[in-house]
Enzyme design. Structure first.
Site, short mmCIF file in Angstrom:
data_model
loop_
_atom_site.label_atom_id
_atom_site.label_comp_id
_atom_site.label_asym_id
_atom_site.label_seq_id
_atom_site.Cartn_x
_atom_site.Cartn_y
_atom_site.Cartn_z
CD GLU A 1 6.11 -8.62 16.96
OE1 GLU A 1 5.15 -8.11 17.56
OE2 GLU A 1 7.28 -8.21 17.09
CG ASN A 2 3.72 -6.58 12.39
OD1 ASN A 2 3.68 -6.66 13.62
ND2 ASN A 2 4.10 -5.47 11.77
CB SER B 1 7.45 -2.66 10.80
OG SER B 1 8.63 -2.61 11.60
CE1 TYR C 1 0.37 7.75 2.83
CE2 TYR C 1 0.81 5.55 1.99
CZ TYR C 1 0.01 6.42 2.70
OH TYR C 1 -1.14 5.95 3.28
CG HIS D 1 -4.83 9.87 0.55
ND1 HIS D 1 -3.50 9.69 0.30
CD2 HIS D 1 -5.00 9.45 1.83
CE1 HIS D 1 -2.89 9.19 1.36
NE2 HIS D 1 -3.78 9.04 2.31
CG ASP E 1 -1.83 1.21 1.28
OD1 ASP E 1 -2.96 1.08 0.78
OD2 ASP E 1 -1.42 2.27 1.79
NE ARG F 1 8.81 -4.85 17.22
CZ ARG F 1 8.78 -3.66 17.80
NH1 ARG F 1 8.21 -2.63 17.18
NH2 ARG F 1 9.34 -3.47 18.98
CB ILE F 2 8.50 -7.08 8.34
CG1 ILE F 2 8.57 -5.56 8.15
CG2 ILE F 2 7.92 -7.75 7.10
CD1 ILE F 2 9.57 -5.10 7.10
CE LYS G 1 -3.89 4.75 0.75
NZ LYS G 1 -2.48 4.32 0.67
#
Length: 281
Positions: free
Chosen positions: A244-245, A236, A53, A111, A48, A241-242, A78
């Site tokens: 973990e998620n 992340s 961004y 957006h 995404d 963490r990537i 977006k």
């Protein structure tokens, strides 16, 4: 939610396409190319991004480096409000395609609702044009309240109902009115900031639930979101963490656990970002 969801499970959209229920967000990513590449290497198939961004090119670079064919990856971008005209939307999509290095974008959103009814209408007509051109498969909205969607669908020339509405969603902001409306209309809700940008993961209820299940607080929150039937796009810049998620698919929260987390809702007071969908005409 699919009976036995996995990292590649999808939810049907209202135009006979589908969207992976678990994705990777890139908003405010300091290392977008590397982070998105890690996500793809660890089995994520949904990325995404957005014009505002300013990392569509970096996202496209990650896709190229992954060497995965585009038909194996779902990409959402977006349109930002400075391009909310019919031609602006067409130009915006064309620009996103070039930056991403793609021939077609799976999902493209307006957006936010801020510029008002006329701008929303004109930009939606432009996105419809992009669907007809084959540049975009599905179109939707972000940060829109039900009133904005109802208003749009009454406008001249509007032929396509939004496929998704991407909003802030997590245990402390459950968007219940909006969720009910979208379910009734067959619009999929995509949850951004599902982990509250880390701000609420120390909540004692979530911490206790994590200890009970031998999981992390982030995994508890993401699993709850998944069981609510929304698409989640955690972000992340840390590889650990990537990984973990995504550890939320070989177990589930029982009914009583879901009810406890349901009780954390603070309505719009739980907002950790800048958008209140109901604040705009």
């Amino acid at each position: 939610m699919p009976a036995n969801p996995s990292l590649t499970s999808t939810l049907p959209l209202n135009n006979n396409t589908s969207i992976p229920q678990f994705g990777f967000g890139t908003c405010a990513s300091a290392t977008c190319t590397q982070s998105a590449l890690w996500a793809l290497q660890h089995g994520y198939i949904h990325l995404d991004t957005a014009q505002i961004y300013k990392n569509e090119a970096e996202t496209g670079e990650a896709i190229a480096k992954s060497q995965l064919p585009h038909d194996k990856i779902f990409v959402c971008s977006k349109l930002w409000e400075d391009m909310y005209t019919r031609q602006g939307a067409i130009d915006g999509v064309e620009g996103s395609l070039k930056k991403l290095g793609l021939k077609q974008i799976d999902l493209y959103l307006i957006h936010n609702p801020r510029p008002g009814p006329k701008a929303r209408h004109e930009s939606w007509l432009g996105l419809q044009d992009c669907v007809e051109k084959g540049w975009v498969k599905s179109i939707g909205v972000s940060n829109w309240a039900p009133k904005h969607i109802e208003q749009l669908m009454k406008e001249d020339g509007v032929k396509i109902l939004p496929a998704v509405n991407q909003v802030e969603f997590h245990p402390w902001q459950q968007q219940r009115e909006l969720m009910g409306y979208c379910k009734e209309k067959g619009i999929v809700v995509v949850a951004y900031s599902p982990l509250t940008q880390g701000k609420r993961l120390g909540d004692k209820v979530i911490v206790q639930m994590a200890e009970k299940h031998g999981r992390t607080p982030a995994q508890i929150v993401l699993r709850w979101c998944l069981q609510k039937g929304v698409v989640v796009i955690p972000k992340s810049d840390k590889e650990g963490r990537i990984v973990e998620n995504k550890g939320i698919f070989d177990w589930e929260l029982k009914g009583e656990d879901v009810e406890v987390i349901d009780g954390l809702d603070e309505g719009m007071k739980g907002n950790v970002g800048e958008w209140d969908p109901y604040a705009y005409e």
